[in-house]
Design an enzyme around this catalytic site. Structure first.
Site, PDB file in Angstrom:
ATOM      1  N   HIS A 128      31.515  20.035  54.374  1.00 40.40           N
ATOM      2  CA  HIS A 128      32.128  18.781  54.818  1.00 40.40           C
ATOM      3  C   HIS A 128      31.664  17.557  54.043  1.00 40.40           C
ATOM      4  CE1 HIS A 128      33.965  21.325  57.754  1.00 40.40           C
ATOM      5  NE2 HIS A 128      34.912  20.422  57.722  1.00 40.40           N
ATOM      6  N   GLU A 168      44.322  29.726  59.929  1.00 39.78           N
ATOM      7  CA  GLU A 168      43.067  29.832  59.171  1.00 39.78           C
ATOM      8  C   GLU A 168      42.293  31.088  59.543  1.00 39.78           C
ATOM      9  OE1 GLU A 168      40.940  26.115  59.733  1.00 39.78           O
ATOM     10  OE2 GLU A 168      41.676  25.914  61.772  1.00 39.78           O
ATOM     11  N   ASP A 184      39.012  27.862  55.666  1.00 42.47           N
ATOM     12  CA  ASP A 184      38.577  28.890  56.609  1.00 42.47           C
ATOM     13  C   ASP A 184      39.293  30.218  56.367  1.00 42.47           C
ATOM     14  OD1 ASP A 184      36.510  27.837  58.255  1.00 42.47           O
ATOM     15  OD2 ASP A 184      37.962  26.442  59.085  1.00 42.47           O
TER      16      ASP A 184
HETATM   17  C1  PEP Z   1      40.565  24.552  56.516  1.00 43.79           C
HETATM   18  O1  PEP Z   1      39.875  25.358  57.130  1.00 43.79           O
HETATM   19  O2  PEP Z   1      41.176  24.819  55.459  1.00 43.79           O
HETATM   20  C2  PEP Z   1      40.678  23.171  57.010  1.00 43.79           C
HETATM   21  C3  PEP Z   1      41.532  22.321  56.469  1.00 43.79           C
HETATM   22  O3  PEP Z   1      39.858  22.819  58.029  1.00 43.79           O
HETATM   23  P1  PEP Z   1      38.320  22.411  57.873  1.00 43.79           P
HETATM   24  O4  PEP Z   1      38.015  22.366  56.397  1.00 43.79           O
HETATM   25  O5  PEP Z   1      38.178  21.093  58.535  1.00 43.79           O
HETATM   26  O6  PEP Z   1      37.643  23.519  58.586  1.00 43.79           O
HETATM   27 MG    MG Z   2      39.211  24.897  59.129  1.00 45.75          MG
END
Ligand code: PEP
Ligand code: MG
Length: 573
Positions: A191, A433, A457
């Site tokens: 993140h 995902e 994910d």
């Molecule tokens: C993902 O999993 O691709 C997504 C966009 O969600 P995050 O990265 O917030 O888990």
């Molecule tokens: Mg995700």
């Protein structure tokens, strides 16, 4: 002589500035010294506390100005700690009773409090230990006459070098001064990397242990287009990188001419190029970069870096503001996706041994309906301000979707019975995902208005490789035929039901993946704002018809490397 390190280019750009070593760790333990005059130590301690308070207050004020009152709340708590008798009076007593130096007394008292907090049952109280360490570290720095390593207090141009940055660390960065960051660990989809892209801040992650040896204050070059860090560059290297930086920045400026152009392929197929955002503060960048909408608003950032849940009113204001600013363009707001690497200490959730496989995202929301309903009410109330789409993350089975939709319908009915207007045309969709959802997409497609593929994910679960774990980062393979076949399956399933499919994982902004995704019929690509214009330029050069044939060919290949090579050859053919 200069030294060169490499890492993962997580957010593009080139930066040149002094390194600022950032560590959460406490300073070295001070020596115990007997003092003849305790009153001098008492005065030194009081003066250090006063200076710390002035600093924290300034940080609180600037955080409130830049990021809003909610983000500044944590500093209120820090100020309160500096009035807390358990900390302040206890130090004063120890100085008086034992005739010891202030540093030693502060260290001892802090140690006791932290140990006590860490032994508590409640996660929330355990987390308070970090606040005590932070505040006490700041006072200690004044006693010892050295600068305190705090991200929020940076006041000159720097590149942060840290073992890792949490999402709330990243939220505190002052972009007037911070030119980029390097972390020892992390991946493109951690993140902090995602946040860096949304802030358009050059960043390299996963640079390894060698990054820990970069001395504080040394000039470094961060070439986050190549994933290279040059420590203490020579005069020639500096000149070379300054020229490269200029060329890079000029190209970024040049692409801006596409900001008001439509997103259309060479053979006339229209797609939507949307931006991923993490809060109100990202909307300006999305618009500046000509995004056709918001394809993913990660609302969990509204819940992070604070000490309590955001209220319905606060959330309503935020959602309304974003919808309003996007002026009728589609805004996909994802309901709370907490868990995995995104923690909310104040919820005191039990520790899980596999947090990415645990009670995260919609699973958490369905187990805490109070939290979920507050968010849904805020969303529904805001819906009249623009074109709202609501998206549930981490749906694995139809039952979760049905339950979430039923709760949404109940909240809508309640609001309507209270006479509060709610938009009639809110689209409701899910993130794909989890491989189970992709494999069952034809069934799920009947019950949604849209899908958005979360490849960050989806890839981690398809490959069974933790997206945060460097040791298995080679398995993060967006172009692997297994992943591409799942993507195709989802798009086809939606098409059969007349629904649309988007993608909001990092793959959507990846210039190697884009030709394949266009060919597979993806309708919406949502990415960090800084990727929108390069993607628009690329799509303008591609023929969708040609790539629909080429994508089918690519899907017959067996490895990610073969697919990558295939795309590169065909793109330059
Ligand atoms: C993902 O999993 O691709 C997504 C966009 O969600 P995050 O990265 O917030 O888990
Ligand atoms: Mg995700």
């Amino acid at each position: 002589m200069s030294q060169s390190l490499t890492g993962i280019a997580a957010s593009p750009g080139i930066a040149i500035a002094k390194a600022f070593r950032y560590a959460h760790a406490a300073a070295e333990a001070p020596q115990r010294t007997e003092v003849a005059d305790a009153s001098t130590e008492v005065e030194r301690f009081r003066a250090a506390v006063a200076k710390a308070k002035t600093e924290i207050d300034a940080i609180r004020e600037s955080t409130e100005r830049r990021l809003g009152a909610a983000k500044a709340e944590i500093f209120e708590a820090h100020l309160m700690l500096l009035d807390d008798p358990d900390l302040v009076d206890a130090v004063l007593e120890q100085i008086d009773n034992d005739s010891v130096n202030a540093e030693y007394a502060l260290h001892e008292v802090t140690g006791m409090i932290v140990e006590m907090l860490r032994g508590m049952d409640s996660e929330m109280l355990r987390e308070r230990a970090a606040d005590v360490l932070d505040v006490s570290g700041r006072v200690m720095s004044h006693l010892q006459g050295r600068p305190y390593a705090a991200l929020s207090g940076i006041s000159e141009e720097t590149i942060i070098v840290a073992q890792d940055l949490t999402p709330s660390d990243t939220a505190q960065l002052d972009l007037h001064y911070v030119r980029g960051f390097v972390t020892e660990i992390g991946s493109r989809t951690s993140h902090s990397a995602i946040m860096a892209r949304s802030l358009e801040l050059p960043a390299i992650v996963g640079a390894g242990k060698a990054a820990a040896d970069v001395p504080d204050g040394t000039t470094i070059v961060l070439d986050a287009t190549e994933g290279r860090i040059v420590v203490d560059p020579s005069v020639e290297e500096l000149a070379d990188y300054r020229a490269r930086k200029e060329a890079y920045d000029a190209r970024v400026a040049e692409l801006k001419r596409l900001a008001s152009e439509p997103s259309v392929s060479a053979d006339g197929a229209h797609v939507e190029l949307a931006a991923n955002i993490g809060g109100v503060e990202d909307v300006a960048k999305a618009l500046e970069n000509g995004a056709d909408g918001v394809g993913l608003f990660r609302t969990e950032f509204l819940y992070m870096g604070r000490t309590s849940l955001p209220t319905e009113e606060e959330q309503y204001e935020t959602y309304r503001h974003v919808l309003d600013k996007m002026k009728g363009k589609r805004v996909v707001i994802r309901t709370l996706d907490i868990g995995g690497d995104k923690e909310l200490p104040y919820l005191a959730l039990p520790k899980e041994s596999n947090p990415f496989l645990g009670l995260r995202a919609v699973r958490f929301c369905l187990s805490r309906e109070d939290v979920f309903r507050t968010q849904l009410r805020a969303l529904l109330r805001a819906s009249t301000a623009g074109k709202l789409n609501i998206m549930f993350p981490m749906i694995a089975v139809a039952a979760e979707l049905r339950q979430a939709k039923a709760i949404l319908a109940e909240e809508r009915a309640k609001l309507e019975s209270e006479g509060i207007p709610v938009a009639a045309d809110i689209e409701v969709g899910i993130m794909i995902e989890i491989p189970a959802a992709a494999l069952n997409a034809d069934y799920l497609a009947k019950e949604v208005d849209f899908f958005s593929i979360g490849t960050n994910d989806l890839i981690q679960y398809t490959m069974a490789a933790d997206r945060m774990n460097d040791a298995v980062s080679y398995l993060y393979q967006p172009y692997h035929p297994s992943v591409l076949r799942l993507v195709r399956m989802v798009i086809r399933a939606a098409e059969r039901e007349g629904k649309w499919t988007g993608m909001c994982g990092e793959m959507a902004g990846d210039l190697t993946a884009i030709p394949l995704l266009l060919g597979l019929g993806l309708g919406e690509f949502s990415m960090s704002a800084s990727s929108v214009l390069p993607a628009r330029e690329l799509i303008g050069r591609l023929s969708k018809e040609e790539w629909s044939r080429l994508a089918e060919e690519a899907l017959q290949l067996g490895t990610q490397e073969e697919v990558q090579q295939f795309v590169e050859q065909r793109s330059h053919a």
